[in-house]
Scaffold this motif. Structure first.
Motif, PDB file in Angstrom:
ATOM      1  N   LYS A 155       0.813  -1.417   0.086  1.00 10.47           N
ATOM      2  CA  LYS A 155      -0.173   0.163  -0.110  1.00 10.47           C
ATOM      3  C   LYS A 155       0.724   1.288  -0.137  1.00 10.47           C
ATOM      4  CE  LYS A 155      -3.944  -1.931   2.381  1.00 10.47           C
ATOM      5  NZ  LYS A 155      -4.733  -1.715   3.505  1.00 10.47           N
ATOM      6  N   GLN A 156       0.605   2.064  -0.937  1.00  9.30           N
ATOM      7  CA  GLN A 156       1.359   3.366  -1.005  1.00  9.30           C
ATOM      8  C   GLN A 156       1.112   4.262   0.371  1.00  9.30           C
ATOM      9  OE1 GLN A 156       0.253   5.633  -4.344  1.00  9.30           O
ATOM     10  NE2 GLN A 156       1.737   7.331  -4.040  1.00  9.30           N
ATOM     11  N   GLU A 157      -0.128   4.243   0.711  1.00  7.57           N
ATOM     12  CA  GLU A 157      -0.725   4.969   1.926  1.00  7.57           C
ATOM     13  C   GLU A 157       0.446   4.478   3.251  1.00  7.57           C
ATOM     14  OE1 GLU A 157      -4.489   5.738   4.717  1.00  7.57           O
ATOM     15  OE2 GLU A 157      -4.564   4.364   2.956  1.00  7.57           O
ATOM     16  N   THR A 158       0.454   3.133   3.244  1.00  7.12           N
ATOM     17  CA  THR A 158       1.500   2.788   4.581  1.00  7.12           C
ATOM     18  C   THR A 158       2.928   3.512   4.165  1.00  7.12           C
ATOM     19  OG1 THR A 158       0.195   1.107   4.519  1.00  7.12           O
ATOM     20  CG2 THR A 158       2.457   0.891   5.544  1.00  7.12           C
ATOM     21  N   TYR A 159       3.506   3.361   3.060  1.00  6.22           N
ATOM     22  CA  TYR A 159       4.788   3.830   2.851  1.00  6.22           C
ATOM     23  C   TYR A 159       4.699   5.472   2.987  1.00  6.22           C
ATOM     24  CZ  TYR A 159       8.303   5.555  -0.592  1.00  6.22           C
ATOM     25  OH  TYR A 159       9.557   6.434  -1.294  1.00  6.22           O
ATOM     26  N   GLU A 160       3.784   6.221   2.551  1.00  4.20           N
ATOM     27  CA  GLU A 160       3.815   7.701   2.857  1.00  4.20           C
ATOM     28  C   GLU A 160       3.667   8.111   4.251  1.00  4.20           C
ATOM     29  OE1 GLU A 160       1.018   9.049  -0.013  1.00  4.20           O
ATOM     30  OE2 GLU A 160       2.472   9.086  -1.682  1.00  4.20           O
ATOM     31  N   ASN A 161       2.872   7.376   4.799  1.00  7.52           N
ATOM     32  CA  ASN A 161       2.632   7.618   6.331  1.00  7.52           C
ATOM     33  C   ASN A 161       3.987   7.466   7.257  1.00  7.52           C
ATOM     34  OD1 ASN A 161      -0.012   8.022   6.155  1.00  7.52           O
ATOM     35  ND2 ASN A 161      -0.951   6.132   6.959  1.00  7.52           N
ATOM     36  N   TRP A 200       3.183   2.457  -8.303  1.00  7.52           N
ATOM     37  CA  TRP A 200       3.280   4.019  -7.914  1.00  7.52           C
ATOM     38  C   TRP A 200       4.293   4.578  -7.434  1.00  7.52           C
ATOM     39  CZ3 TRP A 200       5.100   3.337  -2.917  1.00  7.52           C
ATOM     40  CH2 TRP A 200       4.763   2.319  -2.069  1.00  7.52           C
ATOM     41  N   TYR A 201       5.582   3.721  -7.174  1.00 10.57           N
ATOM     42  CA  TYR A 201       6.844   4.360  -6.873  1.00 10.57           C
ATOM     43  C   TYR A 201       7.560   4.594  -7.804  1.00 10.57           C
ATOM     44  CZ  TYR A 201      11.623   4.312  -5.184  1.00 10.57           C
ATOM     45  OH  TYR A 201      13.038   4.445  -4.868  1.00 10.57           O
TER      46      TYR A 201
END
Length: 418
Positions: A155-161, A200-201
């Motif tokens: 998940k991109q959201e986990t990475y950004e958090n 997304w990365y």
């Protein structure tokens, strides 16, 4: 920018227990084809005996039988590998809180630090601890690998958090360059090859970052510092009147004819000749090992330092340093230690512990001043003779010290002069 294929990059890995450091290094070695056939065969056999279908990548670094049985890596392990673009030395340091000293040791000469974060847990105390040490040692580049992305469904959201969490605390530190990469060391996502699961990365995989990272030399090119290691008086034909001073040039440049000062005496002279091995040269630059002769006969011995007359450190018997305590026995108040600084060895005592650092919060503890193993603190030290020192942030060589227990001859502390 063209990369020098012979250039060596030293990097250290750090993270909490079970963040996947050994697996990541194994993946780097395995996917970059840096494993010898006999090593690969041995690890494949061990993996099969353990009932695993694939190769247990962690076994490439967990070399000791006892470590494997315990399931942990418990010391600094140095690994070497080469790709067509660059040579590498990896210092793999343990993740346990009680091994802060190992990270200080492994990271002291690093050009970059890889800090692993488990994507399920985010930033934890050990993340802050390792980042603080990397900042304290002034490692130029930090690569934050957010590992086990496969366990959070990529998940991109986990990475950004996690990036937001990291940036919130690291903004208090002096860090020049931080990069973030979402990876799965187990499956190879974004380690050597780009991940198919994280479109997304948009950044590069880890190995590409390591291969193209700009290595800025940590050698001070401005301030000439030549600590004398030994005096050469060869008694053979052609060298009867030869008196040379040998050592490694810590920083700066020395040229034939340069006017120099000898510290701590303050006597001045000029460079008569410079030899590198059997060859006489016109100039030398750090970190060359050389022997120099002077135009004047001056009493010089091991531990003295040759510097440019117009650019000198300020000799002092009172210094302040940030030290990491390395020994099982705590620092003894006013106890005498042997202090090593370049080629200079002398007696010293810790006059005062100014404060300890809580390296989970970065707060200064002015109450508890007992330095125990793995503690980091600011201290005042008094030496028996003047020390020709520079601040660590200006010169890593002349800004470093170690303390040795006189009775046991054990290294008890490593320090950075401030």
């Amino acid at each position: 920018m063209e990369i020098d294929k012979n250039q060596l990059l030293r990097f250290t890995t750090a993270g909490s227990v079970d963040d996947g450091k050994s697996t990541l290094i194994g993946r780097l070695l395995y996917d970059s084809k840096s494993i010898f056939e006999d090593q690969l065969e041995a690890v494949e056999n061990t993996s099969r005996k353990k009932g695993q279908e694939g190769v247990d990548l962690a076994l490439f670094t967990d070399g000791l039988k006892d470590e494997r049985e315990q399931g942990i890596t418990i010391d600094v392990a140095y690994r070497y590998f080469t790709t067509p673009k660059r040579k590498f030395i990896i210092a793999d340091t343990p993740g346990h809180i009680q091994y802060t000293r190992n990270m200080v040791t492994g990271a002291s000469t690093a050009n970059a630090a890889i800090i692993l974060i488990d994507a399920r847990h985010g930033v934890i105390e050990q993340t802050k601890r390792h980042t603080f040490i990397a900042s304290l040692l002034q490692i130029p580049h930090i690569i934050v690998c957010i590992n086990k992305m496969d366990l959070v469904e990529y998940k991109q959201e986990t990475y950004e958090n996690i990036i937001a969490q990291f940036e919130e605390f690291s903004s208090k530190l002096m860090i020049k360059d931080v990069r973030f990469i979402p990876i799965s060391a187990l499956y190879g996502d974004n380690v050597v090859n780009r991940s198919k699961h994280m479109d997304w990365y948009q950044g590069a995989p880890l190995l590409y970052e390591l291969e193209t990272l700009h290595i800025s030399s940590d050698i001070n090119k401005i301030d000439t510092r030549f600590p004398v290691q030994t005096v050469l008086r060869p008694q053979r034909e052609g060298f009867i009147d030869y008196r040379g001073y040998a050592g490694r040039l810590a920083s700066g440049i020395l040229r034939k004819g340069d006017e120099i000062s000898v510290l701590p005496s303050g006597f001045t002279s000029r460079i008569k000749s410079i030899n590198a091995g059997d060859k006489e040269i016109e100039e030398a630059f750090a970190p060359m090992s050389i022997a120099v002769t002077l135009e004047d006969d001056i009493d010089i011995s091991r531990g003295d330092m040759l510097v440019k007359k117009n650019n000198q450190p300020e000799p002092s018997q009172d210094i302040e340093a940030m030290i990491c305590w390395l020994n099982n026995d705590a620092a003894k108040p006013r106890a005498k230690y042997t202090l090593m600084h370049t080629s200079n060895e002398q007696k010293a005592l810790i006059k005062e512990v100014v404060y300890k650092i809580d390296i989970n919060t970065y707060d200064r503890n002015n109450e508890d001043k007992d330095l125990k193993m793995n503690d980091i603190g600011r201290v005042k030290i008094r030496t028996t003779k003047p020390l020709m020192k520079d601040d660590y942030r200006e010169n890593r060589i002349t800004g470093s010290i170690i303390l040795i227990d006189e009775s046991t001859n054990e290294t008890v502390a490593a320090g950075m002069i401030i």
